[in-house]
Design a protein around this motif. Structure first.
Motif, PDB file in Angstrom:
ATOM      1  N   LEU A  19      89.544  75.432  57.386  1.00  0.00           N
ATOM      2  CA  LEU A  19      90.499  76.285  57.682  1.00  0.00           C
ATOM      3  C   LEU A  19      89.870  77.623  58.598  1.00  0.00           C
ATOM      4  N   ASP A  22      88.370  76.459  61.466  1.00  0.00           N
ATOM      5  CA  ASP A  22      89.653  76.261  62.517  1.00  0.00           C
ATOM      6  C   ASP A  22      90.184  77.483  63.093  1.00  0.00           C
ATOM      7  N   LEU A  23      90.222  78.552  62.279  1.00  0.00           N
ATOM      8  CA  LEU A  23      90.751  79.899  62.672  1.00  0.00           C
ATOM      9  C   LEU A  23      89.898  80.600  63.737  1.00  0.00           C
ATOM     10  N   THR A  35      93.403  71.539  66.819  1.00  0.00           N
ATOM     11  CA  THR A  35      92.973  72.546  65.633  1.00  0.00           C
ATOM     12  C   THR A  35      94.407  72.951  64.986  1.00  0.00           C
ATOM     13  N   ARG A  38      95.722  70.577  62.608  1.00  0.00           N
ATOM     14  CA  ARG A  38      94.732  70.290  61.412  1.00  0.00           C
ATOM     15  C   ARG A  38      95.068  71.771  60.495  1.00  0.00           C
ATOM     16  N   VAL A  39      95.113  72.817  61.030  1.00  0.00           N
ATOM     17  CA  VAL A  39      95.477  73.756  60.075  1.00  0.00           C
ATOM     18  C   VAL A  39      96.917  73.678  59.590  1.00  0.00           C
ATOM     19  N   SER A  42      96.861  71.158  56.709  1.00  0.00           N
ATOM     20  CA  SER A  42      96.145  71.643  55.661  1.00  0.00           C
ATOM     21  C   SER A  42      97.015  72.727  54.820  1.00  0.00           C
ATOM     22  N   LEU A  69     102.883  78.157  61.366  1.00  0.00           N
ATOM     23  CA  LEU A  69     102.177  77.157  62.136  1.00  0.00           C
ATOM     24  C   LEU A  69     102.884  76.164  62.849  1.00  0.00           C
ATOM     25  N   VAL A  91      94.798  82.792  53.884  1.00  0.00           N
ATOM     26  CA  VAL A  91      93.697  82.091  53.382  1.00  0.00           C
ATOM     27  C   VAL A  91      93.116  82.830  52.296  1.00  0.00           C
TER      28      VAL A  91
END
Length: 131
Positions: A19, A22-23, A35, A38-39, A42, A69, A91
């Protein structure tokens, strides 16, 4: 600590490492769909597993982040302005809760209502300082 919780901690910490990467990608390319997806996945996984394990604080934070998101993934909002900072805070908070779960098998005493409120405002397309 039971095996399910131990596996959750291991898997979630691994996902948080991805993550972070990805960020960084999203800061450079805020509309990169793979991306963003994927975030989203997660955070969705964290939310679902937290619910299964009876971790309501973690579930609430992940749920609020997942909603944001979802709007980003749908192209309704862009990964810019205050959004990257707040998602990075999510996070960090998830990491704090995981450390607490590992140490004491509880989510800790933190109050994450301000973070959840910030996520909700951003999801609604509002800035954090608007009334």
């Amino acid at each position: 600590m039971n095996e399910v919780v131990r596996e959750f901690l291991l898997e979630t910490n691994e996902n948080l490492a991805q993550l972070d990467l990805d960020l960084v990608t999203l800061e450079k390319s805020p509309t990169e769909r793979e991306t963003l997806a994927r975030v989203f996945r997660s955070l969705h996984t964290v939310k679902g597993t937290a619910g299964f394990l009876g971790l309501p604080k973690l579930q609430a934070v992940a749920h609020a982040a997942e909603n944001l998101l979802s709007r980003l993934r749908g192209g309704e909002l862009a990964f810019q302005g205050e959004i990257p900072t707040v998602v990075l805070t999510v996070v960090d908070v998830i990491r704090q809760m995981l450390a607490s779960i590992e140490a004491s098998e509880t989510e800790g005493t933190g109050d994450y209502s301000e973070l959840i409120h910030a996520l909700e405002r951003l999801t609604a397309g509002q800035g954090l300082t608007e009334n």
